[in-house]
Design an enzyme around this catalytic site. Sequence first.
Site, PDB file in Angstrom:
ATOM      1  N   SER A 241       0.847  -1.192   0.000  1.00 44.84           N
ATOM      2  CA  SER A 241       0.000   0.000   0.000  1.00 44.84           C
ATOM      3  C   SER A 241       0.883   1.243   0.000  1.00 44.84           C
ATOM      4  CB  SER A 241      -0.916   0.002   1.223  1.00 44.84           C
ATOM      5  OG  SER A 241      -0.144   0.222   2.386  1.00 44.84           O
ATOM      6  N   LYS A 242       0.220   2.383  -0.041  1.00 45.15           N
ATOM      7  CA  LYS A 242       0.923   3.667  -0.119  1.00 45.15           C
ATOM      8  C   LYS A 242       2.027   3.802   0.923  1.00 45.15           C
ATOM      9  CE  LYS A 242      -1.610   7.402  -2.244  1.00 45.15           C
ATOM     10  NZ  LYS A 242      -2.992   6.948  -2.435  1.00 45.15           N
ATOM     11  N   ARG A 243       1.723   3.344   2.130  1.00 45.25           N
ATOM     12  CA  ARG A 243       2.695   3.595   3.191  1.00 45.25           C
ATOM     13  C   ARG A 243       3.991   2.804   2.991  1.00 45.25           C
ATOM     14  NH1 ARG A 243       2.114  -0.739   6.802  1.00 45.25           N
ATOM     15  NH2 ARG A 243       0.405  -1.930   5.898  1.00 45.25           N
TER      16      ARG A 243
END
Length: 469
Positions: A241-243
């Site tokens: 994911s983005k993180r």
Amino acid sequence: MSDRPVVTRIAPSPTGYMHIGTARTALFNWLYAKHVGGKFLLRIEDTDRERSTEPAVQAIFDGLNWLGLTPDEEPVFQFSRADRHRAVVQEMLARGSAYRCYMTPDELAHERETARAEGRVIRSPWRDRGEGNYDADQPYVVRLRAATEGETLIADQVKGDVTFQNKDLDDLILLRTDGSPTYNLAVVVDDHDMGVTHVIRGDDHLNNAARQTQIYQGMGWDVPVWAHLPMINGPDGKKLSKRHGAQAVSEFDDMGYLPEAMRNYLAKLGWGHGDDEIFGDEQAQAWFDIKDVVGAPARLDWAKLAHVNNHYIREAEIDRLVGLVTRILKSRDWPLHDGDEAILQRTIPLVRDGAKTTLELADNVVFALKRRPLELPEKAIGMLNDETRGRLARLAAVYANVTDWSVPVLEETNRKFAESEGVGLGKIGPALRAVLSGGSPAPDLAGALVSLGKPESLARIDDALSRAA
Ligand code: GLU
């Protein structure tokens, strides 16, 4: 089916950016096709008109192009083939492997409830009722007349044998009441028509493989070889994911990774050749076999990717790196001037060994592109006491007589100069470096001098000496 030429494909839905998992799927399809001398194709699954967008289609083209994974034929657009999908359903109706189902929404809701209560999948009464008995104007869907007994076996090349009990699979809808084809139908018809022999895709589609097998059987078509690839997770083992830093192919480009490094690294996510870390396309194509892909999820490892990328930065043609670094500097609004290209040509070979990305490479060249007079960091100014100034002036006089402005000659010059001054190089090095670089990252002294060239080096020293103390 074994005598058909191998055809693989990726079939992304253009509903956002191109995910790195799609890139890895594309790579494995491409590698396998190349390994067996087959073809690698692209199909854009744009049937979902609401979610499909033109920029997302472009992102797929750009991503594949950047990665160097060129399909062997023009892309197929799924939506444009809706008539063909409907024609196949007509054929299935004629063959008896599909039927019209006139259940009303109320009837369907009721059947759904009953089925849930009885712990079974829904069944349509129209399956065995035959046509007739209905008002021709009534809306209907077309359903697959799937086997209700026995099992459907997916002999998956990655996951092994996976069996589905047919009693647990309901009669799939092929055409909706508005006549639009459903997803699983479109995939099967397209894969069949494109001659796809091997379906290599994410394991989120494993359940669809059972449904799709039944459609192939309904048409009496050869079922492709299945290979469902595990996910790429983040370094912590959780869904990417983005993180975790990046998910989109374009982000990896923006972050300064080279496409050949991405191919090499992505090939290692779920597949590998012994302990080999670094291998080129030819080796990967020669070695790759879909059967050797592992079933467990892979983890993105930034340190390993950086290591592989650094390797390819060190191998790359200088002209290409000059182009990439120029692009990065422009994107940072760095003012470029005539003559800067020559500076980049000289500087890149001297600084690239330490660069994990082309962004770092760009960071490492800016010292050479700065315009005089350089701003000096406080620390450098502090170093410029009388003693140091005297030394720098004497050193500049020595440099003025150097004709072969090269790393080995300058290294020797510096060494001899320090000797003649009766001090270690450490006494002059830091100040000189700061004067030459303005405090930005720079290679060793001789490297920095060569990057700048003789006139610029002498001018930068002169500028520092003429500063008011
Ligand atoms: N369109 C599907 C997706 O983007 C892939 C379908 C397939 O590979 O069969 O997930």
